[in-house]
Design a protein around this motif. Structure first.
Motif, short mmCIF file in Angstrom:
data_model
loop_
_atom_site.label_atom_id
_atom_site.label_comp_id
_atom_site.label_asym_id
_atom_site.label_seq_id
_atom_site.Cartn_x
_atom_site.Cartn_y
_atom_site.Cartn_z
N PHE A 83 142.10 -113.64 94.14
CA PHE A 83 140.87 -113.28 93.44
C PHE A 83 139.86 -112.79 94.47
O PHE A 83 139.42 -113.56 95.32
N ASN A 84 139.49 -111.52 94.39
CA ASN A 84 138.62 -110.92 95.40
C ASN A 84 137.39 -110.26 94.78
O ASN A 84 137.08 -109.12 95.07
N HIS A 85 136.73 -110.98 93.89
CA HIS A 85 135.54 -110.46 93.21
C HIS A 85 134.37 -111.42 93.41
O HIS A 85 134.56 -112.62 93.58
N ASP A 86 133.17 -110.87 93.38
CA ASP A 86 131.99 -111.70 93.31
C ASP A 86 131.69 -111.97 91.84
O ASP A 86 132.13 -111.24 90.96
N VAL A 87 130.95 -113.06 91.58
CA VAL A 87 130.56 -113.40 90.22
C VAL A 87 129.05 -113.53 90.15
O VAL A 87 128.41 -113.95 91.12
N TRP A 88 128.50 -113.17 89.01
CA TRP A 88 127.07 -113.30 88.79
C TRP A 88 126.84 -114.43 87.80
O TRP A 88 127.53 -114.52 86.78
N LEU A 89 125.89 -115.31 88.12
CA LEU A 89 125.54 -116.42 87.25
C LEU A 89 124.05 -116.35 86.93
O LEU A 89 123.22 -116.28 87.84
N CYS A 90 123.73 -116.38 85.64
CA CYS A 90 122.34 -116.26 85.22
C CYS A 90 121.58 -117.56 85.47
O CYS A 90 122.12 -118.54 86.00
N ASN A 91 120.33 -117.59 85.05
CA ASN A 91 119.48 -118.74 85.32
C ASN A 91 119.79 -119.97 84.48
O ASN A 91 119.11 -120.99 84.62
N VAL A 92 120.83 -119.93 83.64
CA VAL A 92 121.29 -121.16 83.01
C VAL A 92 121.76 -122.13 84.10
O VAL A 92 121.72 -123.35 83.92
N VAL A 93 122.13 -121.60 85.25
CA VAL A 93 122.46 -122.45 86.40
C VAL A 93 121.28 -123.36 86.75
O VAL A 93 121.46 -124.51 87.13
N HIS A 94 120.05 -122.87 86.56
CA HIS A 94 118.87 -123.70 86.80
C HIS A 94 118.82 -124.86 85.81
O HIS A 94 118.39 -125.96 86.16
N PHE A 95 119.24 -124.62 84.57
CA PHE A 95 119.30 -125.67 83.55
C PHE A 95 120.27 -126.76 83.98
O PHE A 95 120.02 -127.95 83.79
N ILE A 96 121.38 -126.36 84.59
CA ILE A 96 122.42 -127.31 84.99
C ILE A 96 122.07 -128.00 86.31
O ILE A 96 122.16 -129.22 86.42
N PHE A 97 121.65 -127.23 87.33
CA PHE A 97 121.44 -127.76 88.67
C PHE A 97 119.99 -127.80 89.13
O PHE A 97 119.70 -128.33 90.20
N GLY A 98 119.07 -127.18 88.39
CA GLY A 98 117.67 -127.13 88.81
C GLY A 98 117.34 -125.95 89.69
O GLY A 98 116.18 -125.71 90.01
N GLU A 99 118.36 -125.19 90.10
CA GLU A 99 118.20 -124.04 90.99
C GLU A 99 119.53 -123.29 91.06
O GLU A 99 120.51 -123.72 90.46
N HIS A 100 119.55 -122.20 91.80
CA HIS A 100 120.82 -121.57 92.17
C HIS A 100 121.19 -122.16 93.54
O HIS A 100 120.62 -121.76 94.56
N PRO A 101 122.11 -123.11 93.56
CA PRO A 101 122.46 -123.74 94.84
C PRO A 101 123.19 -122.78 95.77
O PRO A 101 123.78 -121.80 95.32
N GLU A 102 123.15 -123.08 97.04
CA GLU A 102 123.83 -122.26 98.05
C GLU A 102 125.34 -122.27 97.84
O GLU A 102 126.00 -121.26 98.04
N ASN A 103 125.89 -123.41 97.46
CA ASN A 103 127.33 -123.53 97.24
C ASN A 103 127.59 -124.34 95.97
O ASN A 103 126.89 -125.32 95.69
N ILE A 104 128.60 -123.91 95.23
CA ILE A 104 129.08 -124.65 94.06
C ILE A 104 130.59 -124.81 94.25
O ILE A 104 131.28 -123.83 94.54
N TYR A 105 131.09 -126.03 94.06
CA TYR A 105 132.49 -126.31 94.24
C TYR A 105 133.15 -126.60 92.89
O TYR A 105 132.59 -127.33 92.08
#
Length: 110
Positions: A83-105
């Motif tokens: 898998f060699n693509h980047d992914v875009w995540l909207c600001n719902v990530v803020h709802f889940i984590f409070g921010e766009h974190p540097e890394n998500i595992y």
């Protein structure tokens, strides 16, 4: 934290967040995130992952933030062979984590 994604009959992917009170369209996975889920799915309809901001498992799938603006963040996917693509995540990530974190595992559960 476990997150489940489901693919609707129209071919679009959505994260399942019953506690989210915004528009359903906010939960759609687009701009590479849909391709990422297609790659991960076994049945073509659902993907469940364990998501963490800390690397707590051996050989996790890692998303590393490469760009961020007022509407979302672009992440580079690491440790996912083929898998060699980047992914875009909207600001719902803020709802889940409070921010766009540097890394998500991710650890694939199903």
């Amino acid at each position: 934290m476990e997150l489940t994604f489901e693919k609707w009959e129209d071919g679009r992917w959505y994260v399942v967040l019953p506690e989210y009170d915004g528009d359903q369209e906010d939960l759609e996975m687009v701009d590479g995130a849909d391709t990422f889920l297609d790659y991960l799915t076994e049945d073509g309809l659902y993907v469940t992952v364990d998501v963490s901001l800390e690397n707590t498992v051996a050989h996790p799938i890692k998303l590393e933030l490469v760009a961020h603006d007022v509407i979302g963040g672009t992440y580079h996917v690491e440790n996912l062979e083929g898998f060699n693509h980047d992914v875009w995540l909207c600001n719902v990530v803020h709802f889940i984590f409070g921010e766009h974190p540097e890394n998500i595992y991710f650890k694939l559960l199903s």
